[in-house]
Write an enzyme that holds these catalytic residues in place. Structure first.
Site, mmCIF file in Angstrom:
data_model
loop_
_atom_site.group_PDB
_atom_site.id
_atom_site.type_symbol
_atom_site.label_atom_id
_atom_site.label_comp_id
_atom_site.label_asym_id
_atom_site.label_seq_id
_atom_site.Cartn_x
_atom_site.Cartn_y
_atom_site.Cartn_z
ATOM 1 C CG ASN A 459 45.105 33.046 38.337
ATOM 2 O OD1 ASN A 459 46.012 32.422 37.786
ATOM 3 N ND2 ASN A 459 44.751 34.255 37.967
ATOM 4 C CB CYS A 460 39.138 33.961 38.220
ATOM 5 S SG CYS A 460 38.669 34.283 39.931
ATOM 6 C CG PHE A 461 39.357 39.347 36.950
ATOM 7 C CD1 PHE A 461 40.349 40.065 36.312
ATOM 8 C CD2 PHE A 461 38.186 39.082 36.270
ATOM 9 C CE1 PHE A 461 40.178 40.519 35.020
ATOM 10 C CE2 PHE A 461 38.004 39.525 34.978
ATOM 11 C CZ PHE A 461 39.001 40.251 34.348
ATOM 12 C CB SER A 462 39.973 38.533 42.938
ATOM 13 O OG SER A 462 38.697 37.906 42.922
ATOM 14 N NE ARG A 463 36.466 34.258 42.684
ATOM 15 C CZ ARG A 463 35.246 34.008 42.211
ATOM 16 N NH1 ARG A 463 34.442 33.220 42.906
ATOM 17 N NH2 ARG A 463 34.843 34.535 41.086
#
Length: 517
Positions: A459-463
Site C-alpha cells: 500500500n501507499c498513502f491511500s491505495r
C-alpha cells in the site's frame, strides 16, 4: 516493456513513501522540541526539549540508513524482515569497504576549516566515505530488494540449508556491495557534479524553475511518480546543501529542519525552501474544490457528494493526504486536473515572487508548528494566507465555471453505475452501506482473484497496490463492495484500489489473512 517500466517506477515511488511518512513525524516533533526550549520555559521543560531535539537530530543525520532499510523492506516481495536486516548489514559493509579503499589509495580528503564540507566526502557512522547522502541509502535499498526478490527463495541441500533463502541472497550481495563501494569512489565525484548542475539549473531558472517544480509535483500525482520529483529536492543534494554548526545538510526539507535548531539566528530562509512549499495546494485548494463539486452536483446527489468529499478535503488540509480527493476527478475530468496543476504552479510562483518563505511540505498541522518556530518577519506567513485565500477563490470559481461549461463528469454529475469494461473506475455509492472488517478483507481477496492469484500486496498513502498472476480473474464488482473504496485502477497485472486514510490497516489485515509478510 513500457508497462513494466512504469510499474517498476510506481513500485519505487511507493517504496519511498515508507521512510517519508516518518519524516513528517520527525519534523513535527523537532518543531515541538524547539518550542519547549524557549527561554521562558522552565528548566526541566527545556531539558526535555533538548532531549527530543537530539533524538530527532540522530534521525535527521542518518536518513541514508533509514532509506536503505525502508526501501529494501518495502520492495521485498517476501521475508521483509530479512530484507530489512540485509539492507542494514549491506549499508555497514559499504561504509567499511569504501573507507578502506579510499585509505589504501590515499584518496581520503583532508578536513578544512569547515570540516569535510565541499570535499565530496563525509563522516557516516564513524566512517569517512564518499558523500552520497540519501542516494547511498536509496541505491543500497534497491540493490538489496532486487537480489533478495531474485534469490531469497532458493533452497539448498539439507546439509547446506542454513545458507539458503535470505542468507543465499545475502552471500551474493557481499561481492556486489564490495564492487559498488569501489566504483563509487571514482563514479560519485562525477555524479556530484551532475547533481550540482541540475540544482543550479533549477535555482538559476528563477520563477520558471519554481513553476515547473510546483506544476510537476501536482500533475504527476495520479501516476504516483510525483515522489520521484519532490523527494530528491527535499532530502538530497539536488535541493541544495548548507553548513550549519559544523554539520552538512542537504535538501530543502532537511535544511529547514536543521535551521529549526537555532531559529533565533535565522534572519532569512535558505533558498532551498522553494522545494518545501508544495503543501500550498493541499491547504488552500482542497476545500474550494470539494465545494465546487458539491455546488455543481445534481441536486439529488449533493448530500451524497458532501458526505463523500468533505472528509477527504479535511484530511488533505490537515495531514496533506490528497489522493482520496484527487482520484474523484483526475481521471474523470483530465482537463480539470491539468488546470488544477497549472493553478498550483502559478500559485507557488506568486508566493515566491512576493517574498513568502513559509514552510508547507505536508498539511496545515505540521506547517503551523514548524513556522511558529521562526519569526514572522522571516516566514512572512501573512503573505501566504492572503495569497492562499485569493487562490482559494480562484480554484473554486474556475472549477465551477469549467464543470458547468464543459459538462464534466465530476462527483455527483456522472452515471451512478460504472461499466465493467472501464480501465479506471471511480466509486459513487448512492447509499451508505455498513460493511464489516471481515467482509472487507474477503472482498479484497476475492476481488483480486483469490489467494492463489495474488503475487504481491502493498500500500501507499491511500491505495492498496496488488500484482496479480492473471488479471482476467480480477472481479471488479467484488472490489467495489469494499466499504471505503473510492476508485479502482487496472494496468495489466497491477491493480490499485483507492481506500483513503485507513488503507494500511486494511492491507495489513488482508496480508495477515493471506499469511504474507
Amino acid at each position: 516493456m513500457k508497462g513494466r517500466s512504469t510499474e517498476a517506477l510506481q513500485d519505487f515511488s511507493r517504496a519511498l513513501i515508507a521512510p517519508v511518512k516518518f519524516m513528517a513525524v520527525m519534523g513535527l516533533v523537532l518543531a515541538v522540541s524547539v518550542i519547549l526550549q524557549l527561554e521562558f520555559m522552565p528548566n526541566f521543560i527545556q531539558t526535555f526539549g533538548l532531549l527530543l531535539k537530539n533524538m530527532m537530530d540522530a534521525m535527521l543525520n542518518n536518513l541514508s540508513l533509514i532509506f536503505a532499510i525502508g526501501i529494501a523492506s518495502s520492495l521485498a516481495k517476501r521475508q521483509k524482515i530479512e530484507a530489512a536486516l540485509t539492507a542494514l548489514i549491506m549499508f555497514l559493509l559499504f561504509l567499511a569497504a569504501n573507507n578502506t579503499w579510499l585509505t589504501i589509495t590515499n584518496s581520503l580528503a583532508e578536513p578544512g576549516e569547515m570540516g569535510l564540507f565541499s570535499t565530496g566526502q563525509a563522516i557516516v557512522l564513524g566512517f569517512q566515505v564518499v558523500d552520497m547522502n540519501v542516494f547511498l541509502g536509496i541505491i543500497i535499498g534497491i540493490l538489496v530488494a532486487y537480489f533478495h526478490n531474485r534469490y531469497s527463495d532458493k533452497e539448498l541441500p539439507a546439509a547446506l540449508s542454513i545458507y539458503g533463502h535470505a542468507r543465499f541472497s545475502f552471500m551474493i550481495l557481499i561481492p556486489v556491495i564490495l564492487i559498488f563501494a569501489i566504483l563509487m569512489a571514482y563514479i560519485w565525484p562525477w555524479a556530484n557534479r551532475l547533481i550540482a548542475s541540475l540544482s543550479d539549473f533549477i535555482y538559476t531558472a528563477g520563477l520558471l524553475g519554481v513553476f515547473l517544480y510546483a506544476f510537476g509535483n501536482r500533475f504527476l500525482v495520479p501516476t504516483g511518480l510525483h515522489h520521484l520529483l519532490w523527494m530528491p529536492f527535499c532530502f538530497t543534494a539536488i535541493g541544495g546543501t548548507v553548513e550549519i554548526n559544523g554539520e552538512i545538510y542537504a535538501g530543502g526539507a532537511n535544511i529547514i529542519y536543521a535551521l529549526m535548531s537555532n531559529p533565533g539566528t535565522v534572519s532569512s530562509m535558505d533558498p532551498s525552501l522553494r522545494f518545501a512549499m508544495f503543501g500550498f495546494a493541499k491547504i488552500f485548494a482542497s476545500i474550494p474544490i470539494a465545494l465546487a463539486f458539491m455546488n455543481t452536483a445534481y441536486p439529488e446527489n449533493r448530500e451524497e457528494v458532501k458526505g463523500q468529499l468533505m472528509p477527504s478535503a479535511l484530511v488533505a488540509v490537515l495531514a496533506g493526504i490528497t489522493e482520496p480527493l484527487d482520484f474523484t476527478f483526475a481521471f474523470q475530468a483530465p482537463l480539470l486536473w491539468l488546470v488544477h496543476s497549472l493553478i498550483t504552479g502559478i500559485g507557488e510562483t506568486v508566493l515566491w515572487a512576493l517574498g513568502s518563505r513559509t514552510y508547507m511540505l505536508y498539511g496545515i498541522i505540521d506547517s503551523v508548528v514548524v513556522n511558529s518556530v521562526f519569526s514572522p518577519s522571516v516566514t512572512k506567513f501573512y503573505i501566504t494566507i492572503i495569497v492562499g485565500l485569493i487562490f482559494s477563490l480562484i480554484w473554486y470559481y474556475v472549477f465551477k465555471l469549467m464543470i458547468v461549461k464543459f459538462d464534466m463528469n465530476t462527483p455527483g454529475r456522472e452515471a451512478l453505475v460504472a461499466t465493467s469494461n472501464d480501465t479506471n473506475r471511480i466509486n459513487n455509492k448512492s447509499t451508505e452501506v455498513i460493511v464489516s472488517t471481515e467482509d472487507n478483507i474477503r472482498y479484497v481477496i476475492e476481488g483480486l482473484g483469490g489467494p492463489e492469484n495474488i503475487d504481491t500486496l502493498t500500500n501507499c498513502f491511500s491505495r492498496i497496490r496488488a500484482n496479480v498472476h492473471d488479471p482476467e480473474k480480477v472481479n471488479v464488482l467484488t472490489l467495489e463492495k469494499i466499504s471505503e473504496q473510492k476508485g479502482i485502477f487496472e494496468n495489466g497485472n497491477n491493480i490499485q484500489v483507492v481506500i483513503g486514510m485507513n488503507v494500511q490497516t486494511l492491507r495489513e489485515k488482508v496480508s495477515e489473512e493471506l499469511g504474507l509478510d
